[in-house]
Design an enzyme around this catalytic site. Structure first.
Site, PDB file in Angstrom:
ATOM      1  N   ARG A 180      13.882  46.960  46.675  1.00  0.00           N
ATOM      2  CA  ARG A 180      13.748  46.047  45.527  1.00  0.00           C
ATOM      3  C   ARG A 180      13.724  44.595  45.986  1.00  0.00           C
ATOM      4  O   ARG A 180      12.937  43.792  45.481  1.00  0.00           O
ATOM      5  CB  ARG A 180      14.884  46.274  44.526  1.00  0.00           C
ATOM      6  CG  ARG A 180      14.800  47.608  43.800  1.00  0.00           C
ATOM      7  CD  ARG A 180      15.778  47.698  42.632  1.00  0.00           C
ATOM      8  NE  ARG A 180      17.143  47.364  42.976  1.00  0.00           N
ATOM      9  CZ  ARG A 180      18.073  48.230  43.384  1.00  0.00           C
ATOM     10  NH1 ARG A 180      17.759  49.517  43.503  1.00  0.00           N
ATOM     11  NH2 ARG A 180      19.299  47.838  43.662  1.00  0.00           N
ATOM     12  N   ARG A 210      15.094  52.892  43.858  1.00  0.00           N
ATOM     13  CA  ARG A 210      16.549  53.073  43.873  1.00  0.00           C
ATOM     14  C   ARG A 210      17.201  52.363  45.058  1.00  0.00           C
ATOM     15  O   ARG A 210      18.419  52.271  45.131  1.00  0.00           O
ATOM     16  CB  ARG A 210      16.885  54.558  43.907  1.00  0.00           C
ATOM     17  CG  ARG A 210      16.409  55.273  42.636  1.00  0.00           C
ATOM     18  CD  ARG A 210      16.809  56.701  42.621  1.00  0.00           C
ATOM     19  NE  ARG A 210      18.273  56.778  42.577  1.00  0.00           N
ATOM     20  CZ  ARG A 210      18.955  57.885  42.743  1.00  0.00           C
ATOM     21  NH1 ARG A 210      18.321  59.012  42.962  1.00  0.00           N
ATOM     22  NH2 ARG A 210      20.262  57.873  42.689  1.00  0.00           N
ATOM     23  N   CYS A 211      16.397  51.856  45.984  1.00  0.00           N
ATOM     24  CA  CYS A 211      16.901  51.225  47.199  1.00  0.00           C
ATOM     25  C   CYS A 211      16.963  49.705  47.015  1.00  0.00           C
ATOM     26  O   CYS A 211      15.958  49.073  46.688  1.00  0.00           O
ATOM     27  CB  CYS A 211      15.987  51.575  48.370  1.00  0.00           C
ATOM     28  SG  CYS A 211      16.349  50.678  49.889  1.00  0.00           S
ATOM     29  N   SER A 212      18.124  49.120  47.248  1.00  0.00           N
ATOM     30  CA  SER A 212      18.278  47.668  47.060  1.00  0.00           C
ATOM     31  C   SER A 212      17.411  46.875  48.036  1.00  0.00           C
ATOM     32  O   SER A 212      16.856  45.837  47.668  1.00  0.00           O
ATOM     33  CB  SER A 212      19.744  47.253  47.191  1.00  0.00           C
ATOM     34  OG  SER A 212      20.230  47.547  48.489  1.00  0.00           O
ATOM     35  N   ASN A 227      10.847  52.542  47.197  1.00  0.00           N
ATOM     36  CA  ASN A 227      11.811  53.417  46.541  1.00  0.00           C
ATOM     37  C   ASN A 227      12.608  52.517  45.599  1.00  0.00           C
ATOM     38  O   ASN A 227      13.446  51.743  46.059  1.00  0.00           O
ATOM     39  CB  ASN A 227      12.728  54.089  47.559  1.00  0.00           C
ATOM     40  CG  ASN A 227      13.800  54.939  46.913  1.00  0.00           C
ATOM     41  OD1 ASN A 227      13.935  54.983  45.691  1.00  0.00           O
ATOM     42  ND2 ASN A 227      14.581  55.615  47.729  1.00  0.00           N
TER      43      ASN A 227
END
Length: 113
Positions: free
Chosen positions: A14, A9-11, A7
């Site tokens: 990433r 958008r998920c730190s 995802n």
């Protein structure tokens, strides 16, 4: 090849991807929120993780509560919920061959290297 349920958008997701890339791993991204998994895929993922369905779920998600799910809900209900609402799947998850790891903490992904 590592398949990475990601995802962007998920730190944490990433950070996990960055770790794998820094280690020179070939990574195939599975944007599971856009390309939702089938029941067979979620079941295979659970089996590769060696966990109960609840352990691979984001039980703090609003959707979890809205669906009336609990940590003691039947396994079949939890698996079906992840298929219908992929946001409930914990992230990130990486798979390689028949192994899978939830990347929390990020360093847990090193088990696949």
């Amino acid at each position: 090849m590592i398949t990475y349920w990601h995802n962007p958008r998920c730190s944490k997701s990433r950070a996990g991807l960055a770790l794998l890339e820094e280690r020179g791993q070939q990574v195939e991204l599975r944007l599971y929120l856009q390309d939702g998994p089938s029941l067979a895929e979620v079941t295979a993922l659970r089996d590769a993780l060696g966990l109960d369905a609840i352990a691979m779920m984001r039980s703090g998600e609003k959707t979890f509560k809205e669906l009336g799910l609990t940590k003691t809900s039947p396994e079949a209900d939890l698996l079906a919920a992840m298929v219908s609402h992929p946001i409930l799947i914990e992230r990130p998850i990486a798979t390689k061959a028949n192994m899978a790891v939830i990347g929390r903490p990020t360093e847990a992904l090193e088990a696949l290297l």
